[in-house]
Write an enzyme that holds these catalytic residues in place. Structure first.
Site, PDB file in Angstrom:
ATOM      1  N   LYS A   1    -117.467 -95.407 -30.028  1.00 28.12           N
ATOM      2  CA  LYS A   1    -117.002 -94.630 -31.184  1.00 28.12           C
ATOM      3  C   LYS A   1    -118.133 -93.764 -31.734  1.00 28.12           C
ATOM      4  O   LYS A   1    -117.939 -92.581 -32.035  1.00 28.12           O
ATOM      5  CB  LYS A   1    -116.453 -95.583 -32.269  1.00 28.12           C
ATOM      6  CG  LYS A   1    -115.120 -96.190 -31.854  1.00 28.12           C
ATOM      7  CD  LYS A   1    -114.686 -97.372 -32.705  1.00 28.12           C
ATOM      8  CE  LYS A   1    -113.470 -98.035 -32.055  1.00 28.12           C
ATOM      9  NZ  LYS A   1    -113.030 -99.262 -32.733  1.00 28.12           N
TER      10      LYS A   1
ATOM     11  N   GLN B   1    -114.128-103.216 -37.584  1.00 30.33           N
ATOM     12  CA  GLN B   1    -113.958-103.602 -36.183  1.00 30.33           C
ATOM     13  C   GLN B   1    -113.408-105.027 -36.102  1.00 30.33           C
ATOM     14  O   GLN B   1    -113.969-105.944 -36.696  1.00 30.33           O
ATOM     15  CB  GLN B   1    -115.316-103.494 -35.458  1.00 30.33           C
ATOM     16  CG  GLN B   1    -115.250-103.711 -33.971  1.00 30.33           C
ATOM     17  CD  GLN B   1    -114.462-102.620 -33.239  1.00 30.33           C
ATOM     18  OE1 GLN B   1    -114.598-101.429 -33.537  1.00 30.33           O
ATOM     19  NE2 GLN B   1    -113.637-103.014 -32.286  1.00 30.33           N
TER      20      GLN B   1
ATOM     21  N   ASP C   1    -107.653 -96.109 -38.830  1.00 24.88           N
ATOM     22  CA  ASP C   1    -107.066 -96.970 -37.794  1.00 24.88           C
ATOM     23  C   ASP C   1    -105.558 -97.140 -38.017  1.00 24.88           C
ATOM     24  O   ASP C   1    -104.853 -97.623 -37.135  1.00 24.88           O
ATOM     25  CB  ASP C   1    -107.713 -98.373 -37.827  1.00 24.88           C
ATOM     26  CG  ASP C   1    -108.676 -98.593 -36.665  1.00 24.88           C
ATOM     27  OD1 ASP C   1    -108.623 -97.818 -35.683  1.00 24.88           O
ATOM     28  OD2 ASP C   1    -109.476 -99.546 -36.740  1.00 24.88           O
TER      29      ASP C   1
END
Ligand code: NAD
Length: 295
Positions: free
Chosen positions: A53, A97, A120
């Site tokens: 990322k 995460q 997300d």
């Protein structure tokens, strides 16, 4: 019939080139999109994903920062960091995460992220928006990437039979909803589905996200179907494979994604896509509707 390979790596690269141009245009208006990644603990897979990322952000010109905490950090400390990042105008997108250690409640953490920064797409607000087809939410990156691959490859969705294998909150369910909103007829199968093949054989578009290597074999696939393999499995010999018997199924399908090099590169790319969109929305430098999935 030998299937056309949908090259996710190549398509992701083209999307990133477009994003680079957008980021440049934003820079001329004094805006640099920023992404914050919160990582708890030392999960080796998470390390790889977070690295990918950061690299993708750097490539496109998006500011990225990582906030690492040890495995035994308190939930309160993580929530405080999220509150700081919610208030930070340099940060337009934020992700935590996963997985998180057991003592930290995932739902509590995800609900703490401002929905406008939830790139997300895991916050309840964005999930609800996805259910009703609201176009101002952030769609979750993996199914968004699949939708992008289909549209980029000029594969019609409307009126098609779509079968999604896998019903998780991050892939299967949102995938089904997204394609339902594109007016496909959608079935979502899961581990308790009886006789999976009787569903998959009807699919014009088959999306597989179960995490079971070799789950989909040629006799379960309709001739000419489009097969999208989301699965990522590491075999004992170290080889990375999807959930679909690639060599067998490619003789029957019209289009197929490989693993690696199919859906994977799109997931990270859509995260950057959502971050750029978040920056535009927060700074009033873009149109406020959802990002367009232009091919
Ligand atoms: P998950 O474990 O949360 O969910 C798996 C789903 O598959 C469940 O709904 C389960 O019922 C179903 N399933 C399991 N075995 C099945 C079977 N034999 N028949 C039918 N359904 C079955 O997994 P997830 O997070 O949704 O991920 C699924 C796969 O996709 C994994 O391999 C994961 O690594 C991969 N993945 C890839 C990306 C990417 O970027 N390419 C992103 C996320 C997940």
């Amino acid at each position: 019939m030998t299937a056309k390979i949908i090259d996710g790596k190549d398509i992701a690269q083209q999307v990133r080139e477009d994003l680079k141009k957008e980021v440049k245009a934003l820079a001329a208006r004094g805006v640099q999109p920023g992404l914050a990644v919160i990582v708890v603990g030392d999960n080796p897979a998470s390390k790889v994903y977070v690295g990918q990322k950061a690299k993708a952000c750097a490539e496109v010109g998006v500011h990225s920062e990582e906030h690492r905490f040890p495995e035994d950090v308190s939930e309160e400390t993580v929530l405080q960091k999220i509150a700081q990042l919610n208030a930070n105008p340099r940060i337009h997108g934020m992700i935590v995460q996963l997985p998180l250690p057991e003592h930290i409640r995932i739902a509590t953490v995800l609900e703490a992220i401002a929905p406008t920064k939830d790139v997300d797409g895991f916050h309840m607000y964005n999930v609800g928006g996805l259910v009703i087809g609201d176009n101002k939410i952030f769609p979750p990156c993996t199914p968004y990437g699949v939708q992008f691959l289909l549209e980029y490859s000029d594969i019609p969705i409307e009126g098609r039979n779509v079968v999604v294998v896998g019903a998780s909150n991050i892939v299967g369910k949102p995938m089904g909803l997204m394609l339902l909103h594109k007016e496909a007829t959608v079935s979502i199968c899961h581990v308790k589905t009886r006789d999976l093949g009787q569903f998959t054989i009807l699919a014009d578009i088959l999306v597989v996200a179960a995490g079971k290597p070799g789950l989909i074999v040629p006799q379960m696939v309709k001739t000419g179907a489009v097969v999208i393999d989301v699965g990522i499995n590491r075999l004992p010999n170290g080889k990375l494979v999807g959930d679909v018997d690639f060599e067998g199924v490619r003789q029957k399908a019209s289009h197929i994604t490989p693993v690696p090099g199919g859906v994977g590169p799109m997931t990270v790319t859509m995260l950057i896509y959502n971050t750029v969109e978040a920056a535009k929305r927060q700074t009033g430098t873009g149109d406020k509707s959802a990002p367009k999935l232009a091919g």
